[in-house]
Design a protein around this motif. Structure first.
Motif, PDB file in Angstrom:
ATOM      1  N   GLU A 253      51.632  39.372  36.472  1.00  0.00           N
ATOM      2  CA  GLU A 253      51.528  39.144  37.908  1.00  0.00           C
ATOM      3  C   GLU A 253      50.598  37.671  38.169  1.00  0.00           C
ATOM      4  OE1 GLU A 253      50.053  42.265  40.088  1.00  0.00           O
ATOM      5  OE2 GLU A 253      51.498  43.590  39.721  1.00  0.00           O
ATOM      6  N   ARG A 254      49.679  37.551  37.201  1.00  0.00           N
ATOM      7  CA  ARG A 254      48.757  36.405  37.348  1.00  0.00           C
ATOM      8  C   ARG A 254      48.091  36.283  35.999  1.00  0.00           C
ATOM      9  NH1 ARG A 254      46.168  40.238  40.122  1.00  0.00           N
ATOM     10  NH2 ARG A 254      47.496  39.710  41.984  1.00  0.00           N
ATOM     11  N   PRO A 352      55.351  45.657  38.741  1.00  0.00           N
ATOM     12  CA  PRO A 352      54.722  44.909  39.870  1.00  0.00           C
ATOM     13  C   PRO A 352      55.149  45.881  41.358  1.00  0.00           C
ATOM     14  CG  PRO A 352      56.536  44.166  39.113  1.00  0.00           C
ATOM     15  CD  PRO A 352      56.025  45.019  38.009  1.00  0.00           C
ATOM     16  N   PRO A 353      54.525  46.035  42.166  1.00  0.00           N
ATOM     17  CA  PRO A 353      54.861  46.511  43.614  1.00  0.00           C
ATOM     18  C   PRO A 353      55.928  45.783  43.906  1.00  0.00           C
ATOM     19  CG  PRO A 353      52.943  45.026  43.866  1.00  0.00           C
ATOM     20  CD  PRO A 353      53.263  45.121  42.672  1.00  0.00           C
ATOM     21  N   GLY A 507      51.478  41.413  48.876  1.00  0.00           N
ATOM     22  CA  GLY A 507      50.963  40.021  49.025  1.00  0.00           C
ATOM     23  C   GLY A 507      49.792  39.652  47.931  1.00  0.00           C
ATOM     24  N   GLU A 508      48.920  40.549  47.417  1.00  0.00           N
ATOM     25  CA  GLU A 508      47.996  40.187  46.381  1.00  0.00           C
ATOM     26  C   GLU A 508      48.745  40.018  44.984  1.00  0.00           C
ATOM     27  OE1 GLU A 508      45.369  43.311  46.393  1.00  0.00           O
ATOM     28  OE2 GLU A 508      44.281  42.664  48.380  1.00  0.00           O
ATOM     29  N   LEU A 510      52.277  39.143  44.675  1.00  0.00           N
ATOM     30  CA  LEU A 510      53.272  38.103  44.470  1.00  0.00           C
ATOM     31  C   LEU A 510      52.824  36.870  45.395  1.00  0.00           C
ATOM     32  CD1 LEU A 510      56.295  40.507  45.092  1.00  0.00           C
ATOM     33  CD2 LEU A 510      55.487  39.967  43.074  1.00  0.00           C
ATOM     34  N   LEU A 511      51.774  36.698  46.389  1.00  0.00           N
ATOM     35  CA  LEU A 511      51.494  35.521  46.785  1.00  0.00           C
ATOM     36  C   LEU A 511      50.208  34.931  45.853  1.00  0.00           C
ATOM     37  CD1 LEU A 511      52.057  36.466  50.508  1.00  0.00           C
ATOM     38  CD2 LEU A 511      53.576  35.457  49.066  1.00  0.00           C
ATOM     39  N   ASP A 512      49.638  35.913  45.206  1.00  0.00           N
ATOM     40  CA  ASP A 512      48.375  35.401  44.407  1.00  0.00           C
ATOM     41  C   ASP A 512      47.343  35.025  45.647  1.00  0.00           C
ATOM     42  OD1 ASP A 512      46.758  35.064  42.193  1.00  0.00           O
ATOM     43  OD2 ASP A 512      47.570  32.991  41.881  1.00  0.00           O
ATOM     44  N   LYS A 513      47.423  35.872  46.589  1.00  0.00           N
ATOM     45  CA  LYS A 513      45.832  35.607  47.470  1.00  0.00           C
ATOM     46  C   LYS A 513      46.114  36.843  48.226  1.00  0.00           C
ATOM     47  CE  LYS A 513      48.953  33.075  50.910  1.00  0.00           C
ATOM     48  NZ  LYS A 513      48.903  31.866  51.862  1.00  0.00           N
ATOM     49  N   LYS A 514      44.764  37.056  48.778  1.00  0.00           N
ATOM     50  CA  LYS A 514      44.496  38.371  49.713  1.00  0.00           C
ATOM     51  C   LYS A 514      44.888  37.994  51.211  1.00  0.00           C
ATOM     52  CE  LYS A 514      40.369  39.756  47.044  1.00  0.00           C
ATOM     53  NZ  LYS A 514      40.991  40.824  46.431  1.00  0.00           N
TER      54      LYS A 514
END
Length: 549
Positions: A253-254, A352-353, A507-508, A510-514
């Motif tokens: 995921e990251r 992953p979600p 978002g956390e 797949l977008l790698d941000k809160k």
């Protein structure tokens, strides 16, 4: 006195007239120093032999120093004479071409230069195998194709290797005997060209992953004439292949998180190895159980393998060890340089979600009885979609009127899995541009103002819409996190709906941000089906109910 002047003028006119009628050589090739010579061309300024009758005597005589030279002359046309050598002249050959004193052109005399010289110079490297710039092995043999034969002693004294990390020259060692014969045979080099082919290697093995230069230096002598020496260095650059290593990789995921269990775990090798060895690599569960063998495509019949992958899906939040067979070597016989890193401990995390509509950006669902059900696939996001949860929600808006339906249909299509400019998304003017760092040709960092683009999955279409309603998903008994499941979103009313899911966990991940992520679709809930039949002269359109036809 006047009579004497008239006589001198008459004599000059006669001389000039004769010179004007005299033939001369306008070009002779080659001239000077040339690496390879197979033909001489002598070109005159006018026709010197009868047109159509080329069986005339040679106008010039050739004399060469060094080994015996054979060939024959011929007229190409009434102005051009050629001399063809039986074989290319070897290095160190000096030749002189002189016009025959008793040869006469078709009319007049010969004027201008009558003697021409050229030489083949010192032996040079014409081609290398491997080619210049290629990747090579640590004990690479080089096949050098030369312009002619050389003396071995001068090569050993004046040719060498330069290797990165070694502070001295490595003499070039000439390889002969059966090994050389095998290479020449494999390269199909004929016997007559074998003298100009040199097989050589550097004096000792080269360090892996280093730059290497082969230098053909000054002072290398031609075998035909040892007095002729090279005066210019030739340099050929290569790169030694990296050491034989194995590298594990997986999707995450990251950075810093465990491997995704639904994506392949793979091992890649820096060099090919036998398939039989690659098939022995195993993924061993830490808690015991059967080891997992790599999976190959059924159509993959290659006997040399450079990467393998283990079948998926794997268990979530599990630990494994990547085990390599003992004594693993590549096809060149090199042992694994990082063998001490194996067995290598690896782990999987949560899958992953996911929130995915079966039909997006548009679908049709059958409405039966009390309403329709829109299927959506969920994993690890169900908890935040509960009525009391704050991490996410499901919104829906029902549209009435043809114009409104068409407008929202186009809007959903426009926002489907793409990026739009901040201006097109209606953001404030201060957010339309952003400053990015770029490097110029000299490596300097430059600031550039560019138009800002935003992924549409970061943008909600219904969050600020006052006509949108929050929907509640059917809840399954049991705790979170729940496994992968398909849930039906109830749509009580018929018609055109826009449905959007908001999820902070998506978002956390797949977008790698809160920040929340948005997934949407447009759907038509109906119990009617439209049918069209087109004939030669007319068409028929009718509507039926989906449940009774």
């Amino acid at each position: 006195m006047r009579a004497r002047a008239n006589g001198i003028a008459a004599l000059l006119c006669t001389v000039l007239a004769a010179a004007a009628q005299a033939a001369s050589v306008t070009a002779m090739t080659p001239r000077g120093e040339v690496a390879q010579v197979r033909q001489i061309t002598l070109r005159f300024n006018e026709a010197v032999v009868p047109f159509g009758d080329l069986r005339q005597p040679d106008p010039a005589r050739l004399a060469c120093d060094g080994p015996a030279v054979t060939g024959s002359g011929r007229w190409a046309n009434d102005r051009v004479w050629l001399y063809d050598f039986s074989a290319a002249l070897p290095p160190g050959t000096r030749c002189t071409l002189k016009l025959e004193p008793d040869w006469k052109p078709l009319k007049g005399e010969v004027s201008g230069a009558s003697e021409f010289a050229f030489s083949t110079g010192a032996p040079a490297v014409i081609a290398t195998q491997p080619w210049n710039g290629a990747a090579i092995e640590e004990e690479q043999h080089f096949l050098l194709r030369l312009s002619g034969a050389v003396t071995p002693a001068s090569v050993q004294a004046n040719a060498w290797c330069e290797a990165e990390g070694i502070g001295e020259r490595l003499p070039l060692v000439i390889v002969g005997g059966a090994e050389r014969e095998a290479v020449l045979k494999s390269r199909r080099i004929q016997k007559e060209a074998a003298d100009a082919a040199l097989l050589a290697r550097c004096q000792r093995p080269l360090p892996p992953d280093s730059r290497v230069r082969l230098v053909w230096g000054r002072g290398i002598a031609a075998q035909a004439n040892p007095k002729v020496l090279t005066s210019v260095e030739q340099r050929f650059d290569f790169h030694v292949r990296p050491p034989f290593t194995a590298e594990f990789s997986c999707e995450r995921e990251r950075a810093g998180t465990p491997c995704l269990p639904i994506r392949p775990l793979s091992v890649s090798f820096s060099a090919p190895l036998a398939r039989a060895l690659a098939e022995q690599v195993r993924l061993q569960p830490a808690g015991g159980g059967a080891a997992i063998a790599p999976k190959f495509d059924k159509d993959d019949k290659n006997q040399e393998i450079q990467s393998i992958a283990f079948p998926t899906p794997l268990a979530e939040n599990a630990r494994y060890s990547v085990v390599l067979p003992a004594g693993l070597k590549d096809n060149s016989g090199r042992p694994l340089a990082n063998a001490a890193s194996f067995p290598l401990a690896v782990a999987t995390g949560d899958a992953p979600p996911i929130a995915k509509f079966a039909a997006a950006p548009f679908g049709i669902v059958e409405r039966e009885g009390a309403g329709a059900v829109l299927p959506v696939t969920l994993r690890h996001v169900q908890g935040e979609l509960r009525p009391a949860a704050s991490g996410g929600t499901v919104r829906s808006r029902r549209l009435d009127g043809d114009a409104e339906v068409l407008a929202w249909y186009a809007k959903v299509l426009k926002h489907h899995e793409t990026r739009l400019s901040a201006k097109a998304l209606g953001r404030p003017q201060g957010e339309w541009f952003e400053t990015v760092d770029e490097r110029d040709a000299k490596g300097r960092v430059l600031k550039r103002r560019v138009e800002k683009y935003i992924a549409t999955r970061e943008v909600s279409l219904l969050a600020a819409d006052t006509q949108a309603q929050r929907l509640e998903l059917p809840q399954v008994t049991g705790g979170d996190p729940r496994p992968f499941e398909v849930v039906g979103i109830p749509l009580a009313q018929p018609g055109f709906h826009v449905v959007e899911i908001e999820s902070r966990r998506l978002g956390e991940a797949l977008l790698d941000k809160k920040a929340p992520m948005f997934v949407r679709t447009a759907v038509l809930a109906t119990n009617l089906g439209v049918h069209v039949k087109i004939g030669r002269e007319n068409a028929l359109v009718w509507v039926t109910t989906l449940d009774r036809g």
